[in-house]
Design a protein around this motif. Structure first.
Motif, PDB file in Angstrom:
ATOM      1  N   MET A  12      41.560  27.315  28.785  1.00 48.39           N
ATOM      2  CA  MET A  12      42.611  28.132  28.202  1.00 48.39           C
ATOM      3  C   MET A  12      43.857  27.992  29.056  1.00 48.39           C
ATOM      4  O   MET A  12      43.786  28.041  30.267  1.00 48.39           O
ATOM      5  CB  MET A  12      42.131  29.576  28.138  1.00 48.39           C
ATOM      6  N   THR A  69      48.247  31.003  26.442  1.00 47.72           N
ATOM      7  CA  THR A  69      47.383  31.709  25.502  1.00 47.72           C
ATOM      8  C   THR A  69      46.884  33.038  26.056  1.00 47.72           C
ATOM      9  O   THR A  69      46.297  33.818  25.328  1.00 47.72           O
ATOM     10  CB  THR A  69      46.162  30.853  25.105  1.00 47.72           C
ATOM     11  N   GLY A  77      41.305  24.341  29.609  1.00 45.83           N
ATOM     12  CA  GLY A  77      41.731  24.309  28.220  1.00 45.83           C
ATOM     13  C   GLY A  77      42.860  23.342  27.958  1.00 45.83           C
ATOM     14  O   GLY A  77      43.526  22.875  28.864  1.00 45.83           O
ATOM     15  N   ARG A 117      35.173  33.761  14.013  1.00 46.93           N
ATOM     16  CA  ARG A 117      35.807  34.695  14.938  1.00 46.93           C
ATOM     17  C   ARG A 117      37.050  35.369  14.384  1.00 46.93           C
ATOM     18  O   ARG A 117      37.298  36.546  14.692  1.00 46.93           O
ATOM     19  CB  ARG A 117      36.142  33.990  16.240  1.00 46.93           C
ATOM     20  N   ARG A 138      44.309  32.318  22.102  1.00 46.64           N
ATOM     21  CA  ARG A 138      43.152  32.337  23.004  1.00 46.64           C
ATOM     22  C   ARG A 138      41.883  31.955  22.257  1.00 46.64           C
ATOM     23  O   ARG A 138      41.100  31.118  22.725  1.00 46.64           O
ATOM     24  CB  ARG A 138      43.016  33.706  23.665  1.00 46.64           C
ATOM     25  N   VAL A 139      41.668  32.528  21.076  1.00 46.28           N
ATOM     26  CA  VAL A 139      40.473  32.208  20.284  1.00 46.28           C
ATOM     27  C   VAL A 139      40.481  30.733  19.900  1.00 46.28           C
ATOM     28  O   VAL A 139      39.472  30.034  20.040  1.00 46.28           O
ATOM     29  CB  VAL A 139      40.382  33.102  19.026  1.00 46.28           C
ATOM     30  N   ALA A 177      38.019  24.225  23.183  1.00 46.71           N
ATOM     31  CA  ALA A 177      37.382  23.811  24.438  1.00 46.71           C
ATOM     32  C   ALA A 177      35.859  23.758  24.291  1.00 46.71           C
ATOM     33  O   ALA A 177      35.217  22.821  24.768  1.00 46.71           O
ATOM     34  CB  ALA A 177      37.787  24.753  25.569  1.00 46.71           C
ATOM     35  N   ALA A 178      35.285  24.764  23.626  1.00 45.38           N
ATOM     36  CA  ALA A 178      33.829  24.785  23.444  1.00 45.38           C
ATOM     37  C   ALA A 178      33.369  23.603  22.591  1.00 45.38           C
ATOM     38  O   ALA A 178      32.353  22.969  22.890  1.00 45.38           O
ATOM     39  CB  ALA A 178      33.399  26.103  22.802  1.00 45.38           C
ATOM     40  N   GLU A 201      39.770  28.633  22.968  1.00 42.28           N
ATOM     41  CA  GLU A 201      38.369  28.760  23.389  1.00 42.28           C
ATOM     42  C   GLU A 201      37.449  27.960  22.483  1.00 42.28           C
ATOM     43  O   GLU A 201      36.539  27.270  22.956  1.00 42.28           O
ATOM     44  CB  GLU A 201      37.951  30.233  23.399  1.00 42.28           C
ATOM     45  N   GLU A 202      37.671  28.050  21.174  1.00 45.35           N
ATOM     46  CA  GLU A 202      36.837  27.294  20.239  1.00 45.35           C
ATOM     47  C   GLU A 202      37.060  25.794  20.410  1.00 45.35           C
ATOM     48  O   GLU A 202      36.117  25.014  20.375  1.00 45.35           O
ATOM     49  CB  GLU A 202      37.123  27.723  18.793  1.00 45.35           C
ATOM     50  N   PRO A 251      35.316  25.776  31.387  1.00 40.38           N
ATOM     51  CA  PRO A 251      36.170  26.967  31.408  1.00 40.38           C
ATOM     52  C   PRO A 251      37.362  26.749  32.341  1.00 40.38           C
ATOM     53  O   PRO A 251      37.238  26.189  33.414  1.00 40.38           O
ATOM     54  CB  PRO A 251      35.251  28.070  31.947  1.00 40.38           C
TER      55      PRO A 251
END
Length: 98
Positions: A1, A5, A29, A56, A12-13, A19-20, A16-17, A26
């Motif tokens: 992130m 963000t 990002g 989400r 941010r969401v 990056a995942a 995060e998605e 972590p």
């Protein structure tokens, strides 16, 4: 992130998605102008990314739309636009198509 963000819940969401989906550690990002496919993503991962965002945020971004411009910032803007268009009282079972 990214730092950008931190004060942006939608960003941010999305970050995060993103990056995942791409297995980015972590804190590692993507920058706002990152391109999903140039970062190593493929069409199956793109579909997973959009499904995670839908779960989400309750908005559905069309895969075709994402593939036409697969930058993080553009995806964030599409999500924000879709959230502004969602009627009050909407739940994730009735996700808004973009």
């Amino acid at each position: 992130m990214t730092d950008r963000t931190a004060d942006d819940p939608i960003g941010r969401v999305v970050a995060e998605e993103w990056a995942a989906t791409l297995s980015i550690p972590p804190g590692g990002g993507p920058p706002g102008d990152a391109d999903f496919f140039l970062a190593g993503g493929n069409s199956l991962q793109a579909a997973r990314l959009l499904a995670g965002i839908e779960a989400r945020l309750g908005v559905r971004i069309a895969l075709r739309s994402f593939m036409a411009d697969a930058r993080l910032g553009t995806l964030r803007e599409e999500c924000a636009h879709a959230l502004r268009a969602v009627p009050v009282g909407n739940d994730s079972d009735h996700a808004h198509d973009v």
